[in-house]
Motif scaffolding. Structure first.
Motif, mmCIF file in Angstrom:
data_model
loop_
_atom_site.group_PDB
_atom_site.id
_atom_site.type_symbol
_atom_site.label_atom_id
_atom_site.label_comp_id
_atom_site.label_asym_id
_atom_site.label_seq_id
_atom_site.Cartn_x
_atom_site.Cartn_y
_atom_site.Cartn_z
ATOM 1 N N PHE A 7 0.832 -1.201 0.000
ATOM 2 C CA PHE A 7 0.000 0.000 0.000
ATOM 3 C C PHE A 7 0.868 1.254 0.000
ATOM 4 O O PHE A 7 0.471 2.282 0.521
ATOM 5 C CB PHE A 7 -0.944 -0.038 1.222
ATOM 6 C CG PHE A 7 -1.964 -1.141 1.120
ATOM 7 C CD1 PHE A 7 -3.208 -0.906 0.558
ATOM 8 C CD2 PHE A 7 -1.650 -2.424 1.534
ATOM 9 C CE1 PHE A 7 -4.139 -1.930 0.431
ATOM 10 C CE2 PHE A 7 -2.576 -3.458 1.412
ATOM 11 C CZ PHE A 7 -3.826 -3.205 0.859
ATOM 12 N N ASP A 8 2.037 1.162 -0.633
ATOM 13 C CA ASP A 8 2.942 2.319 -0.679
ATOM 14 C C ASP A 8 2.238 3.505 -1.332
ATOM 15 O O ASP A 8 1.545 3.345 -2.341
ATOM 16 C CB ASP A 8 4.207 1.958 -1.484
ATOM 17 C CG ASP A 8 4.927 0.774 -0.874
ATOM 18 O OD1 ASP A 8 5.719 0.986 0.048
ATOM 19 O OD2 ASP A 8 4.656 -0.367 -1.322
ATOM 20 N N GLY A 9 2.426 4.674 -0.737
ATOM 21 C CA GLY A 9 1.845 5.889 -1.299
ATOM 22 C C GLY A 9 0.362 6.058 -0.979
ATOM 23 O O GLY A 9 -0.235 7.072 -1.326
ATOM 24 N N GLN A 10 -0.244 5.075 -0.330
ATOM 25 C CA GLN A 10 -1.668 5.163 0.021
ATOM 26 C C GLN A 10 -1.784 5.634 1.474
ATOM 27 O O GLN A 10 -1.061 5.140 2.343
ATOM 28 C CB GLN A 10 -2.322 3.780 -0.077
ATOM 29 C CG GLN A 10 -2.214 3.153 -1.453
ATOM 30 C CD GLN A 10 -3.386 3.554 -2.333
ATOM 31 O OE1 GLN A 10 -4.519 3.201 -2.065
ATOM 32 N NE2 GLN A 10 -3.106 4.314 -3.368
ATOM 33 N N THR A 11 -2.704 6.538 1.711
ATOM 34 C CA THR A 11 -2.962 6.953 3.087
ATOM 35 C C THR A 11 -4.233 6.278 3.582
ATOM 36 O O THR A 11 -5.289 6.400 2.960
ATOM 37 C CB THR A 11 -3.069 8.484 3.181
ATOM 38 O OG1 THR A 11 -1.792 9.031 2.827
ATOM 39 C CG2 THR A 11 -3.445 8.928 4.581
ATOM 40 N N VAL A 12 -4.082 5.557 4.668
ATOM 41 C CA VAL A 12 -5.181 4.756 5.217
ATOM 42 C C VAL A 12 -5.582 5.343 6.568
ATOM 43 O O VAL A 12 -4.758 5.431 7.482
ATOM 44 C CB VAL A 12 -4.737 3.285 5.395
ATOM 45 C CG1 VAL A 12 -5.884 2.437 5.938
ATOM 46 C CG2 VAL A 12 -4.228 2.708 4.066
ATOM 47 N N VAL A 13 -6.835 5.743 6.678
ATOM 48 C CA VAL A 13 -7.358 6.264 7.950
ATOM 49 C C VAL A 13 -8.179 5.161 8.608
ATOM 50 O O VAL A 13 -9.093 4.615 7.992
ATOM 51 C CB VAL A 13 -8.251 7.506 7.709
ATOM 52 C CG1 VAL A 13 -8.924 7.942 9.006
ATOM 53 C CG2 VAL A 13 -7.441 8.645 7.110
ATOM 54 N N ILE A 14 -7.836 4.865 9.843
ATOM 55 C CA ILE A 14 -8.571 3.818 10.567
ATOM 56 C C ILE A 14 -9.088 4.414 11.869
ATOM 57 O O ILE A 14 -8.295 4.883 12.703
ATOM 58 C CB ILE A 14 -7.653 2.614 10.875
ATOM 59 C CG1 ILE A 14 -7.029 2.092 9.583
ATOM 60 C CG2 ILE A 14 -8.448 1.505 11.576
ATOM 61 C CD1 ILE A 14 -5.751 1.310 9.794
ATOM 62 N N THR A 15 -10.386 4.394 12.041
ATOM 63 C CA THR A 15 -10.935 4.913 13.297
ATOM 64 C C THR A 15 -10.960 3.794 14.335
ATOM 65 O O THR A 15 -11.099 2.620 14.006
ATOM 66 C CB THR A 15 -12.339 5.510 13.106
ATOM 67 O OG1 THR A 15 -13.276 4.451 12.799
ATOM 68 C CG2 THR A 15 -12.358 6.550 12.002
ATOM 69 N N GLY A 16 -10.791 4.178 15.592
ATOM 70 C CA GLY A 16 -10.767 3.182 16.663
ATOM 71 C C GLY A 16 -9.618 2.208 16.497
ATOM 72 O O GLY A 16 -9.776 1.016 16.744
ATOM 73 N N ALA A 17 -8.464 2.730 16.100
ATOM 74 C CA ALA A 17 -7.325 1.848 15.773
ATOM 75 C C ALA A 17 -6.367 1.653 16.939
ATOM 76 O O ALA A 17 -5.279 1.122 16.769
ATOM 77 C CB ALA A 17 -6.575 2.389 14.559
ATOM 78 N N GLY A 18 -6.780 2.061 18.130
ATOM 79 C CA GLY A 18 -5.906 1.896 19.294
ATOM 80 C C GLY A 18 -5.985 0.513 19.915
ATOM 81 O O GLY A 18 -5.192 0.169 20.787
ATOM 82 N N GLY A 19 -6.940 -0.283 19.494
ATOM 83 C CA GLY A 19 -7.081 -1.626 20.079
ATOM 84 C C GLY A 19 -7.866 -2.529 19.150
ATOM 85 O O GLY A 19 -8.308 -2.104 18.080
ATOM 86 N N GLY A 20 -8.017 -3.786 19.549
ATOM 87 C CA GLY A 20 -8.871 -4.738 18.843
ATOM 88 C C GLY A 20 -8.610 -4.817 17.352
ATOM 89 O O GLY A 20 -7.460 -4.863 16.891
ATOM 90 N N LEU A 21 -9.673 -4.826 16.588
ATOM 91 C CA LEU A 21 -9.570 -4.978 15.125
ATOM 92 C C LEU A 21 -8.824 -3.821 14.479
ATOM 93 O O LEU A 21 -7.985 -4.019 13.595
ATOM 94 C CB LEU A 21 -10.982 -5.067 14.529
ATOM 95 C CG LEU A 21 -11.722 -6.372 14.818
ATOM 96 C CD1 LEU A 21 -13.211 -6.209 14.587
ATOM 97 C CD2 LEU A 21 -11.161 -7.478 13.935
ATOM 98 N N GLY A 22 -9.126 -2.614 14.915
ATOM 99 C CA GLY A 22 -8.516 -1.420 14.315
ATOM 100 C C GLY A 22 -6.999 -1.451 14.439
ATOM 101 O O GLY A 22 -6.273 -1.086 13.505
#
Ligand code: NAD
Length: 305
Positions: A7-22
């Motif tokens: 995923f080079d060059g791609q910006t991925v935003v993940i909400t709730g990414a501090g634990g679990g699935l995220g």
């Protein structure tokens, strides 16, 4: 997944990414070359409290492995701030994974307004605000990948989760519409109903089952849906413990009635078995609100019921 899926060059935003699935998603994308925005409010599973630690730990782990990541600590209610973090740090956003979530499980009899409102706010409004802010960026660059997070509770109902079920099925409808509206702009939207061991499920599932449900086993599906080569849109997927499957609506062939004075409750009752019949007649798999409209022409020719 090809071991070289990157995923080079791609910006991925993940909400709730501090634990679990995220967190599992964030580490994967961070290790595969993406610029990752790790959003997490650091609240309890009921949505109480705040801490920047959850997001910071994940960002540190990605950076230590040589990846690119920034933290964002805003609640998903303020999704525009999360997208702003992405654009400021990395210039754009390509993938948005709406994953943040909380529970307020309680029987419907005892459910109070705050139990309902907070669940809708985090799950539905949260996905709305982040997507709303990312949408113009996606449209302009003619590319976007959205993955929303539903739940089996929303698809099938679940005792003590009327609030959560409503929000989660709402996210299915939200996704289906985004898929239709985004199609001509290269925006692909899909929704997953995962099952995984996390603090959300650890109190309601037995230990031996939880050991089979690692969050990491959801990652391959999410990665595939997020990748630029994936053009499959509007899909609803169930995943967990290595099982991945696609869901769709099934409609019975049903019964078509002449709409005159003979269209009565008794007429419905007389053909009730046909309406309920998924076995001997040809089922249909509708994918749009107007799918049955073509039937209406033939209805004109029908005799009275
Ligand atoms: P989790 O509690 O481990 O992770 C959720 C994360 O979201 C937490 O880190 C929490 O701090 C964060 N969060 C909560 N409210 C927030 C807010 N307002 N803004 C930003 N971040 C916030 O739970 P999980 O199991 O990893 O769940 C992830 C998603 O998957 C949720 O949407 C959940 O409803 C859904 N889901 C999980 C399962 C499962 O089996 N674990 C099943 C169905 C659906």
């Amino acid at each position: 997944m090809p071991s070289n899926m990157r995923f080079d060059g791609q910006t991925v935003v993940i909400t709730g990414a501090g634990g679990g699935l995220g967190k599992a998603y964030a580490l994967f994308f961070g290790f595969r070359g993406a610029n990752v925005v790790v959003n997490d409010l650091g609240s309890s599973s009921k949505g109480e409290g705040y801490s920047s630690k959850a997001a910071d730990v994940v960002v540190d782990e990605i950076k230590k492995a040589g990846g690119n990541a920034v933290a964002n600590y805003d609640s998903v209610e303020f999704g525009e701030r999360i997208i702003e973090t992405a654009v400021k740090a990395f210039g754009s956003v390509h993938v948005l994974i709406n994953n943040a979530g909380i529970l307020r499980d309680i029987s419907f009899k005892n459910m109070k307004d705050p139990d309902w409102d907070l669940i809708q706010l985090v799950h539905l409004k949260g996905a709305f605000t982040t997507t709303k802010a990312a949408w113009p960026v996606f449209r302009k660059q003619k590319f976007g990948r959205i993955i929303n997070t539903a739940s089996a509770a929303g698809l099938y109902g679940s005792f003590g989760q009327a609030n959560y079920s409503a929000a989660k099925l709402g996210l299915v409808g939200f996704t289906e519409t985004l898929a239709k509206e985004g199609a001509k702009y290269g925006i692909v939207a899909n929704v997953i109903a995962p099952i995984a061991a996390s603090r959300m499920t650890q109190t309601v599932m037995p230990e031996d089952l939880l050991s089979m449900l690692q969050p990491e086993w959801i990652v391959p599906l999410v990665a595939h849906l997020a990748h630029k080569d994936n053009e499959e849109t509007g899909g609803i997927y169930e995943a967990g413990a290595g099982f991945v499957s696609k869901l769709r609506w099934e409609r019975s062939e049903g019964a078509l009635f002449k709409t005159d004075d003979s269209f009565t409750p008794a007429a419905i009752l007389a053909r009730w078995t046909e309406i309920m019949d998924f076995e001997s007649k040809t089922p249909q798999y509708p994918s749009g609100p107007n799918d049955f409209m073509s039937l209406l022409e033939s209805a004109r020719e029908l005799p009275s019921n």
